[in-house]
Write a protein that holds these residues in place. Structure first.
Motif, PDB file in Angstrom:
ATOM      1  N   ALA A   1       0.823  -1.207   0.000  1.00  0.00           N
ATOM      2  CA  ALA A   1       0.000   0.000   0.000  1.00  0.00           C
ATOM      3  C   ALA A   1       0.861   1.262   0.000  1.00  0.00           C
ATOM      4  N   PHE A   2       2.003   1.196   0.681  1.00  0.00           N
ATOM      5  CA  PHE A   2       2.875   2.369   0.787  1.00  0.00           C
ATOM      6  C   PHE A   2       3.327   2.853  -0.594  1.00  0.00           C
ATOM      7  N   ALA A   3       3.561   1.922  -1.520  1.00  0.00           N
ATOM      8  CA  ALA A   3       3.980   2.292  -2.877  1.00  0.00           C
ATOM      9  C   ALA A   3       2.919   3.127  -3.575  1.00  0.00           C
ATOM     10  N   MET A   4       1.655   2.861  -3.269  1.00  0.00           N
ATOM     11  CA  MET A   4       0.581   3.642  -3.866  1.00  0.00           C
ATOM     12  C   MET A   4       0.387   4.978  -3.149  1.00  0.00           C
ATOM     13  N   GLU A   5       0.622   4.968  -1.846  1.00  0.00           N
ATOM     14  CA  GLU A   5       0.469   6.208  -1.069  1.00  0.00           C
ATOM     15  C   GLU A   5       1.429   7.288  -1.558  1.00  0.00           C
ATOM     16  N   VAL A   6       2.694   6.902  -1.818  1.00  0.00           N
ATOM     17  CA  VAL A   6       3.676   7.901  -2.257  1.00  0.00           C
ATOM     18  C   VAL A   6       3.385   8.393  -3.672  1.00  0.00           C
ATOM     19  N   CYS A   7       2.568   7.645  -4.411  1.00  0.00           N
ATOM     20  CA  CYS A   7       2.173   8.071  -5.752  1.00  0.00           C
ATOM     21  C   CYS A   7       0.864   8.853  -5.740  1.00  0.00           C
ATOM     22  N   GLY A   8       0.303   9.074  -4.555  1.00  0.00           N
ATOM     23  CA  GLY A   8      -0.850   9.949  -4.432  1.00  0.00           C
ATOM     24  C   GLY A   8      -2.199   9.325  -4.708  1.00  0.00           C
ATOM     25  N   TYR A   9      -2.294   7.997  -4.647  1.00  0.00           N
ATOM     26  CA  TYR A   9      -3.584   7.350  -4.905  1.00  0.00           C
ATOM     27  C   TYR A   9      -4.506   7.481  -3.689  1.00  0.00           C
ATOM     28  N   THR A  10      -5.804   7.442  -3.934  1.00  0.00           N
ATOM     29  CA  THR A  10      -6.787   7.545  -2.859  1.00  0.00           C
ATOM     30  C   THR A  10      -6.871   6.235  -2.085  1.00  0.00           C
ATOM     31  N   ASP A  11      -7.398   6.309  -0.856  1.00  0.00           N
ATOM     32  CA  ASP A  11      -7.557   5.110  -0.035  1.00  0.00           C
ATOM     33  C   ASP A  11      -8.453   4.080  -0.717  1.00  0.00           C
ATOM     34  N   GLU A  12      -9.469   4.539  -1.421  1.00  0.00           N
ATOM     35  CA  GLU A  12     -10.390   3.630  -2.107  1.00  0.00           C
ATOM     36  C   GLU A  12      -9.667   2.814  -3.172  1.00  0.00           C
ATOM     37  N   VAL A  13      -8.833   3.475  -3.959  1.00  0.00           N
ATOM     38  CA  VAL A  13      -8.078   2.775  -5.004  1.00  0.00           C
ATOM     39  C   VAL A  13      -7.074   1.820  -4.376  1.00  0.00           C
ATOM     40  N   ILE A  14      -6.424   2.252  -3.304  1.00  0.00           N
ATOM     41  CA  ILE A  14      -5.445   1.399  -2.625  1.00  0.00           C
ATOM     42  C   ILE A  14      -6.103   0.127  -2.106  1.00  0.00           C
ATOM     43  N   ARG A  15      -7.262   0.264  -1.476  1.00  0.00           N
ATOM     44  CA  ARG A  15      -7.968  -0.912  -0.938  1.00  0.00           C
ATOM     45  C   ARG A  15      -8.359  -1.897  -2.037  1.00  0.00           C
ATOM     46  N   ARG A  16      -8.592  -1.400  -3.219  1.00  0.00           N
ATOM     47  CA  ARG A  16      -8.973  -2.277  -4.340  1.00  0.00           C
ATOM     48  C   ARG A  16      -7.758  -2.922  -5.000  1.00  0.00           C
ATOM     49  N   LYS A  17      -6.677  -2.145  -5.166  1.00  0.00           N
ATOM     50  CA  LYS A  17      -5.551  -2.612  -5.967  1.00  0.00           C
ATOM     51  C   LYS A  17      -4.568  -3.496  -5.200  1.00  0.00           C
TER      52      LYS A  17
ATOM     53  N   LEU B   1       4.132  -3.691  -9.105  1.00  0.00           N
ATOM     54  CA  LEU B   1       3.017  -3.912 -10.040  1.00  0.00           C
ATOM     55  C   LEU B   1       1.726  -3.233  -9.626  1.00  0.00           C
ATOM     56  N   VAL B   2       1.608  -2.828  -8.358  1.00  0.00           N
ATOM     57  CA  VAL B   2       0.311  -2.485  -7.790  1.00  0.00           C
ATOM     58  C   VAL B   2      -0.363  -1.300  -8.478  1.00  0.00           C
ATOM     59  N   HIS B   3       0.417  -0.361  -8.998  1.00  0.00           N
ATOM     60  CA  HIS B   3      -0.215   0.785  -9.676  1.00  0.00           C
ATOM     61  C   HIS B   3      -0.220   0.620 -11.196  1.00  0.00           C
ATOM     62  N   ASP B   4      -0.056  -0.629 -11.656  1.00  0.00           N
ATOM     63  CA  ASP B   4      -0.175  -0.978 -13.072  1.00  0.00           C
ATOM     64  C   ASP B   4       0.726  -0.130 -13.961  1.00  0.00           C
ATOM     65  N   PRO B   5       2.032  -0.113 -13.687  1.00  0.00           N
ATOM     66  CA  PRO B   5       2.954   0.705 -14.484  1.00  0.00           C
ATOM     67  C   PRO B   5       3.180   0.108 -15.861  1.00  0.00           C
ATOM     68  N   GLN B   6       3.595   0.933 -16.792  1.00  0.00           N
ATOM     69  CA  GLN B   6       3.937   0.463 -18.131  1.00  0.00           C
ATOM     70  C   GLN B   6       5.380  -0.012 -18.215  1.00  0.00           C
ATOM     71  N   ILE B   7       6.232   0.506 -17.334  1.00  0.00           N
ATOM     72  CA  ILE B   7       7.651   0.154 -17.334  1.00  0.00           C
ATOM     73  C   ILE B   7       8.005  -0.464 -15.993  1.00  0.00           C
ATOM     74  N   ILE B   8       8.704  -1.592 -16.012  1.00  0.00           N
ATOM     75  CA  ILE B   8       9.159  -2.242 -14.784  1.00  0.00           C
ATOM     76  C   ILE B   8      10.681  -2.366 -14.847  1.00  0.00           C
ATOM     77  N   ILE B   9      11.355  -1.876 -13.803  1.00  0.00           N
ATOM     78  CA  ILE B   9      12.819  -1.822 -13.759  1.00  0.00           C
ATOM     79  C   ILE B   9      13.307  -2.605 -12.549  1.00  0.00           C
ATOM     80  N   TRP B  10      14.319  -3.456 -12.767  1.00  0.00           N
ATOM     81  CA  TRP B  10      14.836  -4.284 -11.675  1.00  0.00           C
ATOM     82  C   TRP B  10      16.347  -4.433 -11.814  1.00  0.00           C
ATOM     83  N   ASP B  11      17.043  -4.232 -10.707  1.00  0.00           N
ATOM     84  CA  ASP B  11      18.496  -4.388 -10.664  1.00  0.00           C
ATOM     85  C   ASP B  11      18.845  -5.697  -9.968  1.00  0.00           C
TER      86      ASP B  11
END
Length: 227
Positions: A101-117, A152-162
């Motif tokens: 959930a924290f990853a979505m919080e820092v991106c500014g999503y609402t609590d409703e969207v966070i609870r769903r995603k 993955l939680v905010h459905d990004p188009q680009i995924i980066i991993w080191d």
């Protein structure tokens, strides 16, 4: 995105010089090279963690990321980019659910969207049943799956991993790559920095090789070229 004439340095020590790369939508690309070849440094610049000495990262909107950086642009870039850190960067005092959930919080999503995603992302990596466990209570492989869910939680188009497979046995590493191959088939752009020869040679994807501060090879459906 387009990496345009990018030079990266620590102080006066240049790590990469005048790098030009196009990364298209649906790409699955490995960055390879020996230690200190610059691949991880380039990853840092792609995740807004290291400002270039010169050049820039041109987004699909034709916006130069660093030249035009402000809070709105950074927020939009964060929403479009999922990052999985080598050391996971989990919050040990928080539950699995709260870490994602924290990853979505820092991106500014609402609590409703966070609870769903968040439950959807945890289900995708097989950890929904453990959502109330704390990060310190679970295995290393489960921590890695939390990191994947968080990316993955905010459905990004680009995924980066080191270095995704550095601490995994070969069989588990291939399971991880299968997740990302499926994501790529769904339309995600995947960028992975690795020194795992087995993974690169098994996946047979685009391979960009770094050596002596520059790109020495960039080929589709290629192999690990170093010994």
């Amino acid at each position: 995105m387009k990496i345009s004439n990018l030079t990266l340095a620590f102080g006066n020590k240049v790590v990469l010089r005048d790098i030009d790369l196009n990364i298209e939508a649906w790409d699955f690309v490995f960055f390879i090279g020996h230690s200190w070849s610059g691949k991880t440094t380039l990853i840092r610049s792609l995740i807004w963690d290291m400002e270039p000495m010169s050049g820039d990262i041109i987004l699909d909107s034709s916006m130069a990321l660093y030249k035009n950086m402000n809070e709105d642009i950074l927020q939009e870039y964060r929403r479009n980019t999922g990052v999985i850190f080598q050391d996971y960067k989990l919050l040990e005092s928080k539950s699995i659910y709260e870490n994602v959930a924290f990853a979505m919080e820092v991106c500014g999503y609402t609590d409703e969207v966070i609870r769903r995603k968040v439950p959807e992302a945890l289900e995708q990596v097989g950890l929904l049943v453990k959502k109330d466990r704390f990060a310190y209570e679970i295995s290393g492989w489960e921590k890695q799956r939390i990191a994947i869910a968080r990316a993955l939680v905010h459905d990004p188009q680009i995924i980066i991993w080191d270095e995704p497979t550095g601490n995994l046995d070969p069989e588990t590493a291939l399971e991880v790559m299968k997740i990302f191959e499926d994501l790529n088939k769904e339309g995600k752009t995947i960028i992975i920095a690795t020194h795992d020869k087995n993974i690169v040679n098994t996946m047979w994807k685009r391979v960009v090789a770094f050596k002596d501060k520059e790109v020495i090879s960039d080929k589709a459906k290629w192999k690990y070229i170093f010994g």
